[in-house]
Design a protein around this motif. Structure first.
Motif, mmCIF file in Angstrom:
data_model
loop_
_atom_site.group_PDB
_atom_site.id
_atom_site.type_symbol
_atom_site.label_atom_id
_atom_site.label_comp_id
_atom_site.label_asym_id
_atom_site.label_seq_id
_atom_site.Cartn_x
_atom_site.Cartn_y
_atom_site.Cartn_z
ATOM 1 N N PRO A 2 0.914 -1.182 0.222
ATOM 2 C CA PRO A 2 0.059 -0.096 0.041
ATOM 3 C C PRO A 2 0.938 1.284 -0.087
ATOM 4 O O PRO A 2 1.832 1.125 0.836
ATOM 5 C CB PRO A 2 -0.841 0.059 1.342
ATOM 6 C CG PRO A 2 -0.815 -1.618 1.500
ATOM 7 C CD PRO A 2 0.308 -2.037 1.010
ATOM 8 N N GLY A 3 0.629 2.173 -0.972
ATOM 9 C CA GLY A 3 1.358 3.496 -0.837
ATOM 10 C C GLY A 3 2.561 3.398 -1.611
ATOM 11 O O GLY A 3 3.566 4.346 -1.631
ATOM 12 N N ALA A 8 6.870 -8.755 8.446
ATOM 13 C CA ALA A 8 5.791 -7.689 8.058
ATOM 14 C C ALA A 8 5.882 -6.988 6.788
ATOM 15 O O ALA A 8 4.905 -6.738 6.007
ATOM 16 C CB ALA A 8 5.553 -6.852 9.356
ATOM 17 N N GLU A 9 7.056 -6.707 6.735
ATOM 18 C CA GLU A 9 7.482 -6.076 5.381
ATOM 19 C C GLU A 9 7.293 -6.490 4.074
ATOM 20 O O GLU A 9 7.531 -6.020 2.994
ATOM 21 C CB GLU A 9 8.888 -5.125 5.689
ATOM 22 C CG GLU A 9 9.802 -6.014 5.814
ATOM 23 C CD GLU A 9 10.390 -6.082 7.330
ATOM 24 O OE1 GLU A 9 9.320 -6.165 8.055
ATOM 25 O OE2 GLU A 9 11.370 -6.125 7.519
ATOM 26 N N ASP A 10 7.302 -7.837 4.090
ATOM 27 C CA ASP A 10 6.816 -8.646 3.035
ATOM 28 C C ASP A 10 5.162 -8.534 2.542
ATOM 29 O O ASP A 10 4.792 -9.001 1.586
ATOM 30 C CB ASP A 10 7.089 -10.044 3.129
ATOM 31 C CG ASP A 10 8.646 -10.372 3.252
ATOM 32 O OD1 ASP A 10 9.000 -11.087 4.135
ATOM 33 O OD2 ASP A 10 9.232 -9.796 2.585
ATOM 34 N N THR A 11 4.523 -7.718 3.468
ATOM 35 C CA THR A 11 3.034 -7.829 3.239
ATOM 36 C C THR A 11 2.764 -6.956 1.998
ATOM 37 O O THR A 11 3.134 -5.705 1.782
ATOM 38 C CB THR A 11 2.262 -6.871 4.390
ATOM 39 O OG1 THR A 11 2.361 -7.904 5.643
ATOM 40 C CG2 THR A 11 1.021 -6.744 4.044
ATOM 41 N N ALA A 12 1.941 -7.555 0.916
ATOM 42 C CA ALA A 12 1.704 -6.923 -0.416
ATOM 43 C C ALA A 12 0.980 -7.761 -1.240
ATOM 44 O O ALA A 12 0.718 -8.882 -0.788
ATOM 45 C CB ALA A 12 3.055 -6.633 -1.032
ATOM 46 N N VAL A 39 -0.716 -11.191 0.138
ATOM 47 C CA VAL A 39 0.087 -11.964 1.271
ATOM 48 C C VAL A 39 0.018 -10.977 2.372
ATOM 49 O O VAL A 39 0.338 -9.636 2.266
ATOM 50 C CB VAL A 39 1.546 -12.194 0.688
ATOM 51 C CG1 VAL A 39 2.644 -12.429 1.854
ATOM 52 C CG2 VAL A 39 1.555 -13.326 -0.240
ATOM 53 N N THR A 40 -0.425 -11.338 3.269
ATOM 54 C CA THR A 40 -0.322 -10.511 4.724
ATOM 55 C C THR A 40 0.370 -11.255 5.852
ATOM 56 O O THR A 40 0.016 -12.321 6.193
ATOM 57 C CB THR A 40 -1.681 -10.227 5.174
ATOM 58 O OG1 THR A 40 -2.715 -9.726 3.920
ATOM 59 C CG2 THR A 40 -1.749 -9.518 6.517
ATOM 60 N N VAL A 41 1.407 -10.513 6.320
ATOM 61 C CA VAL A 41 2.274 -11.064 7.406
ATOM 62 C C VAL A 41 2.087 -10.457 8.711
ATOM 63 O O VAL A 41 2.252 -9.004 8.620
ATOM 64 C CB VAL A 41 3.795 -11.024 7.116
ATOM 65 C CG1 VAL A 41 4.577 -11.568 8.211
ATOM 66 C CG2 VAL A 41 4.005 -11.754 5.526
ATOM 67 N N SER A 42 1.447 -10.895 9.685
ATOM 68 C CA SER A 42 1.328 -10.397 10.939
ATOM 69 C C SER A 42 2.408 -10.429 11.946
ATOM 70 O O SER A 42 3.097 -11.223 11.877
ATOM 71 C CB SER A 42 -0.107 -10.902 11.735
ATOM 72 O OG SER A 42 0.457 -12.182 11.719
#
Length: 119
Positions: A41-42, A87-91, A115-118
């Motif tokens: 995002p962004g 978490a920074e792999d979330t995209a 892909v969402t990494v919590s």
């Protein structure tokens, strides 16, 4: 027509693993490279990893060691094994393929898989 069908995205905890798959189908004579890009995002869409039909991989520095790309030429499929997720792999991860057919050679994109990494 060429279709790229992605699968394997989802929600995972930090440190976990996911495996993405992308299968190409349709009017295809040959595939030069297949790979994965992602867009958080962004942020702008960025290269994650690619692999040539000869099996030569290329990775962005932030995923080296943690991610492995592989391909099955007979199945026209590329895989991305993602380990030690952060978490920074979330995209949204997009499959990409450089394909030649009767109409010429161009780049095709899949619709994307989240892909969402919590943390």
């Amino acid at each position: 027509q060429v279709q790229l069908e992605e699968s394997g995205g989802g929600l995972v905890q930090a440190g976990g693993s996911l495996r993405l798959s992308c299968a190409a189908s349709g009017n295809i004579i040959s595939i030069a490279t297949m790979g994965w890009y992602r867009q958080a995002p962004g942020k702008q869409r960025e290269l994650v990893a690619t692999i040539t039909s000869g099996g030569i991989p290329n990775y962005t520095d932030s995923v080296k060691v943690r991610f492995t790309i592989s391909g099955d030429n007979a199945k026209k499929t590329v895989y991305l094994q993602m380990n030690s997720l952060k978490a920074e792999d979330t995209a949204v991860y997009y499959c990409n393929a450089d394909i030649s057919n009767w109409y010429g050679r161009r780049t095709y994109w899949g619709q994307g898989t989240q892909v969402t990494v919590s943390s």
